[in-house]
Design a protein around this motif. Structure first.
Motif, PDB file in Angstrom:
ATOM      1  N   GLU A 133       0.700  -1.252   0.089  1.00 16.56           N
ATOM      2  CA  GLU A 133      -0.007   0.039   0.009  1.00 16.56           C
ATOM      3  C   GLU A 133       0.841   1.193  -0.059  1.00 16.56           C
ATOM      4  N   ALA A 134       2.009   1.233   0.756  1.00 17.97           N
ATOM      5  CA  ALA A 134       2.687   2.466   0.913  1.00 17.97           C
ATOM      6  C   ALA A 134       3.347   2.593  -0.514  1.00 17.97           C
ATOM      7  N   ALA A 135       3.705   1.408  -1.029  1.00 17.11           N
ATOM      8  CA  ALA A 135       4.479   1.553  -2.414  1.00 17.11           C
ATOM      9  C   ALA A 135       3.357   2.077  -3.624  1.00 17.11           C
ATOM     10  N   TYR A 136       2.093   1.638  -3.302  1.00 17.40           N
ATOM     11  CA  TYR A 136       1.127   2.115  -4.404  1.00 17.40           C
ATOM     12  C   TYR A 136       0.859   3.417  -4.267  1.00 17.40           C
ATOM     13  N   ALA A 137       0.984   3.944  -3.049  1.00 16.93           N
ATOM     14  CA  ALA A 137       0.853   5.735  -3.011  1.00 16.93           C
ATOM     15  C   ALA A 137       1.762   6.430  -3.748  1.00 16.93           C
ATOM     16  N   GLN A 138       2.983   5.846  -4.022  1.00  7.07           N
ATOM     17  CA  GLN A 138       3.723   6.760  -4.534  1.00  7.07           C
ATOM     18  C   GLN A 138       3.971   6.454  -6.143  1.00  7.07           C
ATOM     19  N   ILE A 139       3.115   5.668  -6.666  1.00  6.94           N
ATOM     20  CA  ILE A 139       2.955   5.216  -7.993  1.00  6.94           C
ATOM     21  C   ILE A 139       2.761   6.424  -8.749  1.00  6.94           C
ATOM     22  N   PRO A 140       1.706   7.212  -8.594  1.00  9.06           N
ATOM     23  CA  PRO A 140       1.367   8.451  -9.447  1.00  9.06           C
ATOM     24  C   PRO A 140       2.666   9.212  -9.571  1.00  9.06           C
ATOM     25  N   ARG A 141       3.395   9.540  -8.529  1.00 13.67           N
ATOM     26  CA  ARG A 141       4.826  10.178  -8.657  1.00 13.67           C
ATOM     27  C   ARG A 141       5.652   9.892  -9.772  1.00 13.67           C
ATOM     28  N   VAL A 142       5.876   8.466  -9.082  1.00 14.27           N
ATOM     29  CA  VAL A 142       6.964   7.701  -9.970  1.00 14.27           C
ATOM     30  C   VAL A 142       6.443   7.737 -11.354  1.00 14.27           C
ATOM     31  N   ALA A 143       5.389   7.337 -11.784  1.00 13.37           N
ATOM     32  CA  ALA A 143       4.686   7.292 -13.266  1.00 13.37           C
ATOM     33  C   ALA A 143       4.955   8.596 -13.875  1.00 13.37           C
ATOM     34  N   LYS A 144       4.590   9.717 -13.191  1.00 12.96           N
ATOM     35  CA  LYS A 144       4.911  10.958 -13.833  1.00 12.96           C
ATOM     36  C   LYS A 144       6.321  11.389 -14.220  1.00 12.96           C
ATOM     37  N   HIS A 145       7.094  10.892 -13.159  1.00 15.19           N
ATOM     38  CA  HIS A 145       8.575  11.277 -13.534  1.00 15.19           C
ATOM     39  C   HIS A 145       9.541  10.400 -14.296  1.00 15.19           C
ATOM     40  N   ARG A 146       8.870   9.350 -14.581  1.00 13.14           N
ATOM     41  CA  ARG A 146       9.506   8.309 -15.413  1.00 13.14           C
ATOM     42  C   ARG A 146       8.748   7.987 -16.634  1.00 13.14           C
ATOM     43  N   GLY A 147       7.590   8.475 -16.793  1.00 14.62           N
ATOM     44  CA  GLY A 147       6.802   8.412 -18.105  1.00 14.62           C
ATOM     45  C   GLY A 147       6.337   7.049 -18.207  1.00 14.62           C
ATOM     46  N   ILE A 148       6.052   6.217 -17.197  1.00 14.82           N
ATOM     47  CA  ILE A 148       5.623   4.887 -17.136  1.00 14.82           C
ATOM     48  C   ILE A 148       4.123   4.856 -16.747  1.00 14.82           C
ATOM     49  N   ALA A 149       3.537   3.960 -17.386  1.00 18.45           N
ATOM     50  CA  ALA A 149       1.781   3.906 -16.972  1.00 18.45           C
ATOM     51  C   ALA A 149       2.275   3.153 -15.577  1.00 18.45           C
ATOM     52  N   ALA A 150       0.850   3.904 -14.853  1.00 18.77           N
ATOM     53  CA  ALA A 150       0.778   3.607 -13.489  1.00 18.77           C
ATOM     54  C   ALA A 150       0.535   2.069 -13.514  1.00 18.77           C
ATOM     55  N   ASP A 151      -0.383   1.434 -14.308  1.00 20.02           N
ATOM     56  CA  ASP A 151      -0.790   0.021 -14.426  1.00 20.02           C
ATOM     57  C   ASP A 151       0.821  -0.713 -14.368  1.00 20.02           C
ATOM     58  N   ARG A 152       1.533  -0.275 -15.287  1.00 20.63           N
ATOM     59  CA  ARG A 152       3.083  -1.125 -15.443  1.00 20.63           C
ATOM     60  C   ARG A 152       3.774  -0.986 -14.067  1.00 20.63           C
ATOM     61  N   LEU A 153       3.723   0.280 -13.335  1.00 19.23           N
ATOM     62  CA  LEU A 153       4.419   0.272 -12.043  1.00 19.23           C
ATOM     63  C   LEU A 153       3.622  -0.675 -10.991  1.00 19.23           C
ATOM     64  N   LYS A 154       2.308  -0.688 -10.989  1.00 21.77           N
ATOM     65  CA  LYS A 154       1.667  -1.635 -10.016  1.00 21.77           C
ATOM     66  C   LYS A 154       1.982  -2.953 -10.336  1.00 21.77           C
ATOM     67  N   GLN A 155       2.178  -3.262 -11.609  1.00 25.41           N
ATOM     68  CA  GLN A 155       2.544  -4.745 -11.906  1.00 25.41           C
ATOM     69  C   GLN A 155       4.207  -5.008 -11.379  1.00 25.41           C
ATOM     70  N   LEU A 156       4.635  -3.922 -11.220  1.00 24.72           N
ATOM     71  CA  LEU A 156       6.306  -4.118 -10.953  1.00 24.72           C
ATOM     72  C   LEU A 156       6.220  -4.311  -9.229  1.00 24.72           C
ATOM     73  N   VAL A 157       5.404  -3.302  -8.600  1.00 27.50           N
ATOM     74  CA  VAL A 157       5.349  -3.516  -7.279  1.00 27.50           C
ATOM     75  C   VAL A 157       5.044  -4.977  -6.934  1.00 27.50           C
ATOM     76  N   ASP A 158       3.721  -5.533  -7.578  1.00 30.94           N
ATOM     77  CA  ASP A 158       3.466  -6.546  -7.114  1.00 30.94           C
ATOM     78  C   ASP A 158       4.334  -7.718  -7.497  1.00 30.94           C
ATOM     79  N   ALA A 159       5.024  -7.869  -8.506  1.00 31.41           N
ATOM     80  CA  ALA A 159       6.261  -8.765  -8.527  1.00 31.41           C
ATOM     81  C   ALA A 159       7.277  -8.627  -7.680  1.00 31.41           C
ATOM     82  N   ASN A 160       7.425  -7.529  -7.000  1.00 27.55           N
ATOM     83  CA  ASN A 160       8.453  -7.323  -5.769  1.00 27.55           C
ATOM     84  C   ASN A 160       8.115  -7.487  -4.484  1.00 27.55           C
ATOM     85  N   THR A 161       6.485  -8.103  -4.598  1.00 27.60           N
ATOM     86  CA  THR A 161       6.157  -8.150  -3.106  1.00 27.60           C
ATOM     87  C   THR A 161       6.176  -9.568  -2.637  1.00 27.60           C
TER      88      THR A 161
END
Length: 187
Positions: A133-161
């Motif tokens: 949940e704490a990682a998910y809360a940071q997804i919008p910021r990281v997505a904006k600064h990296r230009g990566i889709a939020a869904d892709r970052l959520k998958q990355l967080v899930d894969a590293n959980t």
């Protein structure tokens, strides 16, 4: 007096040998059988050590997921918490400053939705893990600064959980260092 002195000296010598010698050697032997051989589990990237699995690192750039705040500035040589009570005015001021800073860098998150672990330090100041949940809360910021889709970052967080131990002990966690390495390796 001799009746009590000699048994006290014998007991002291026995405890010195047992607790000052045998027990530490036993623990060192057990540690050598653990992952990392008692020296910590090194995290490698491109053949170089970039950190240790159980020691947090500072990530202040908005393009990275950030760990819990640290009262020791992520210095493993001096781990420790603030030791201030939850109602301590200085502690409350520090937490409010962290909330304000978090809101500046994460304007898409409402204040009441900020996970507590993102604005409170762990007892050691070195906790390398966040809840998903704490990682998910940071997804919008990281997505904006990296230009990566939020869904892709959520998958990355899930894969590293990692789930709870044995599926029931503790909570699911994300190692921030490993997550950021995986983030850098995204194409």
């Amino acid at each position: 007096m001799k009746k009590y002195l000699w048994p006290s000296v014998k007991l002291t010598l026995l405890l010195v040998v047992l607790l000052g010698g045998i027990y530490p050697l036993f623990l060192a032997g057990v540690a050598k059988m653990a992952p990392g051989k008692g020296d910590g589990v090194k995290v490698m990237r491109n053949g170089k050590v970039v950190g240790y699995e159980n020691i947090a690192q500072k990530f202040s750039d908005d393009k990275y997921f950030q760990p819990r705040p640290s009262t020791v500035d992520y210095n493993a040589a001096g781990s420790g918490g603030s030791n201030k009570a939850a109602a301590n005015p200085d502690y409350l001021k520090t937490v409010q400053e962290r909330i304000d800073t978090f809101m500046v860098h994460n304007p898409d998150i409402k204040k009441e939705n900020i996970p507590a672990e993102l604005v409170t330090a762990s007892a050691s100041g070195l906790d390398p893990h966040l809840t998903p949940e704490a990682a998910y809360a940071q997804i919008p910021r990281v997505a904006k600064h990296r230009g990566i889709a939020a869904d892709r970052l959520k998958q990355l967080v899930d894969a590293n959980t990692k789930g709870p131990v044995l599926g029931m002990l503790g909570v699911a966690t994300v190692n921030v260092l490993k997550l950021n390495i995986a983030l850098d390796e995204l194409k």
